[in-house]
Design a protein around this motif. Structure first.
Motif, mmCIF file in Angstrom:
data_model
loop_
_atom_site.group_PDB
_atom_site.id
_atom_site.type_symbol
_atom_site.label_atom_id
_atom_site.label_comp_id
_atom_site.label_asym_id
_atom_site.label_seq_id
_atom_site.Cartn_x
_atom_site.Cartn_y
_atom_site.Cartn_z
ATOM 1 N N LEU A 32 4.322 -0.638 -24.413
ATOM 2 C CA LEU A 32 5.426 -1.405 -24.996
ATOM 3 C C LEU A 32 5.106 -1.837 -26.420
ATOM 4 O O LEU A 32 5.949 -1.739 -27.318
ATOM 5 C CB LEU A 32 5.720 -2.633 -24.135
ATOM 6 N N ALA A 61 11.745 5.655 -27.844
ATOM 7 C CA ALA A 61 12.623 4.702 -27.160
ATOM 8 C C ALA A 61 12.558 4.876 -25.644
ATOM 9 O O ALA A 61 12.508 3.896 -24.891
ATOM 10 C CB ALA A 61 14.058 4.873 -27.651
ATOM 11 N N TRP A 62 12.517 6.122 -25.178
ATOM 12 C CA TRP A 62 12.445 6.347 -23.735
ATOM 13 C C TRP A 62 11.071 5.984 -23.170
ATOM 14 O O TRP A 62 10.974 5.468 -22.050
ATOM 15 C CB TRP A 62 12.794 7.806 -23.408
ATOM 16 N N HIS A 64 9.292 3.608 -24.391
ATOM 17 C CA HIS A 64 9.360 2.150 -24.408
ATOM 18 C C HIS A 64 10.074 1.631 -23.156
ATOM 19 O O HIS A 64 9.605 0.697 -22.502
ATOM 20 C CB HIS A 64 10.089 1.685 -25.672
ATOM 21 N N ARG A 65 11.177 2.263 -22.809
ATOM 22 C CA ARG A 65 11.940 1.818 -21.642
ATOM 23 C C ARG A 65 11.186 2.088 -20.341
ATOM 24 O O ARG A 65 11.230 1.277 -19.406
ATOM 25 C CB ARG A 65 13.306 2.505 -21.625
ATOM 26 N N ALA A 68 8.663 -0.492 -20.011
ATOM 27 C CA ALA A 68 9.312 -1.763 -19.674
ATOM 28 C C ALA A 68 9.589 -1.851 -18.177
ATOM 29 O O ALA A 68 9.358 -2.888 -17.543
ATOM 30 C CB ALA A 68 10.605 -1.904 -20.465
ATOM 31 N N VAL A 69 10.086 -0.749 -17.598
ATOM 32 C CA VAL A 69 10.364 -0.741 -16.157
ATOM 33 C C VAL A 69 9.080 -0.922 -15.361
ATOM 34 O O VAL A 69 9.023 -1.711 -14.405
ATOM 35 C CB VAL A 69 11.063 0.580 -15.767
ATOM 36 N N GLY A 151 15.870 -7.312 -23.066
ATOM 37 C CA GLY A 151 15.745 -5.856 -23.097
ATOM 38 C C GLY A 151 16.888 -5.165 -22.370
ATOM 39 O O GLY A 151 17.390 -4.128 -22.816
ATOM 40 N N LEU A 152 17.320 -5.738 -21.244
ATOM 41 C CA LEU A 152 18.454 -5.167 -20.520
ATOM 42 C C LEU A 152 19.733 -5.231 -21.342
ATOM 43 O O LEU A 152 20.540 -4.286 -21.345
ATOM 44 C CB LEU A 152 18.648 -5.904 -19.194
ATOM 45 N N TRP A 155 19.518 -2.504 -23.812
ATOM 46 C CA TRP A 155 19.544 -1.181 -23.204
ATOM 47 C C TRP A 155 20.970 -0.786 -22.796
ATOM 48 O O TRP A 155 21.375 0.371 -22.940
ATOM 49 C CB TRP A 155 18.625 -1.176 -21.982
ATOM 50 N N HIS A 176 14.306 -10.744 -28.598
ATOM 51 C CA HIS A 176 13.422 -9.690 -28.078
ATOM 52 C C HIS A 176 12.315 -9.376 -29.086
ATOM 53 O O HIS A 176 11.143 -9.224 -28.714
ATOM 54 C CB HIS A 176 14.244 -8.431 -27.789
#
Length: 228
Positions: A32, A61-62, A64-65, A68-69, A151-152, A155, A176
């Motif tokens: 992250l 970006a993906w 990062h996501r 995050a998950v 973040g949500l 997103w 954020h």
């Protein structure tokens, strides 16, 4: 550096679950931080080089996501573990083995300040978790939830703006970013410095990786189980 002799009593300080979650957080949070800083400071050459390795800004970006998950999943699991500990194991959320703040933490803080100033001959005897460890833990735990919520919003802005005013997305972006900078400082400087670089355990406190620590290092907490 504090010496640990084989004759010292060894106790279980961290369970297998907590050690595993810590490793996952280490990997996820590092991802992250690397991708988030690169996206935020994309004009700098280190960020551009990292973006190239990630396959461009869309790839970063993906990643990062995904990080995050993975990272926030550990927060959810830890929250569920609190419920399991309380309602299934019938454990106490207060007392010398708890991560929750208590009145003793304020007394330990006062005692420790006196020790630093030379008005107390000895440092306080902490419980399983000292007041600084509790501050460190709850700062990260609360920060993770702030990062998760904002973040949500970032997103899925189209979905959330069906129910919220559009300026919430701008507010989420600001929160954020600055929460991320604060989290990076806390994790990589304050947490590592306090957990691993203090004189008593330098160069590293390995208990979060091995699960074991000496009774003297962990405090005289009777609830901690001696190692067999």
């Amino acid at each position: 550096m504090q010496e640990h002799h084989p004759s010292e009593t060894s106790v279980i300080r961290f369970s297998v679950l907590h050690r595993f979650l810590h490793l996952v957080v280490m990997v996820g949070f590092t991802g992250l931080a690397a991708t988030g800083l690169s996206l935020a400071f994309s004009a700098s050459w280190p960020a551009r080089a990292f973006m190239w390795l990630m396959g461009g800004s869309a790839g970063a970006a993906w990643v990062h996501r995904a990080c995050a998950v993975i990272t926030y999943a550990t927060v959810v699991i830890h929250g569920l573990w609190f419920l399991y500990y309380k309602w299934v194991l019938r454990g106490r959320l207060t007392g010398p083995h708890s991560i929750l703040p208590s009145l003793k933490d304020l007394k330990d803080l006062r005692h420790n300040v006196g020790y630093f100033l030379g008005t107390r001959p000895q440092a306080p005897q902490f419980d399983k978790f000292s007041y600084m460890e509790k501050i460190d833990y709850w700062a990260v735990f609360i920060g993770m939830n702030t990062m998760g919520i904002t973040g949500l919003l970032l997103w899925f802005p189209e979905f959330f703006t069906l129910w919220l005013p559009g300026f919430f997305i701008n507010l989420a972006q600001v929160l954020h970013f600055y929460e991320a900078l604060l989290a990076i400082v806390i994790k990589f400087f304050i947490h590592i410095g306090m957990a691993h670089l203090r004189p008593a355990v330098y160069p590293a406190d390995m208990s979060i990786f091995t699960g074991r620590a000496t009774a003297a290092h962990s405090g005289s907490n009777p609830s901690m189980k001696p190692e067999q």
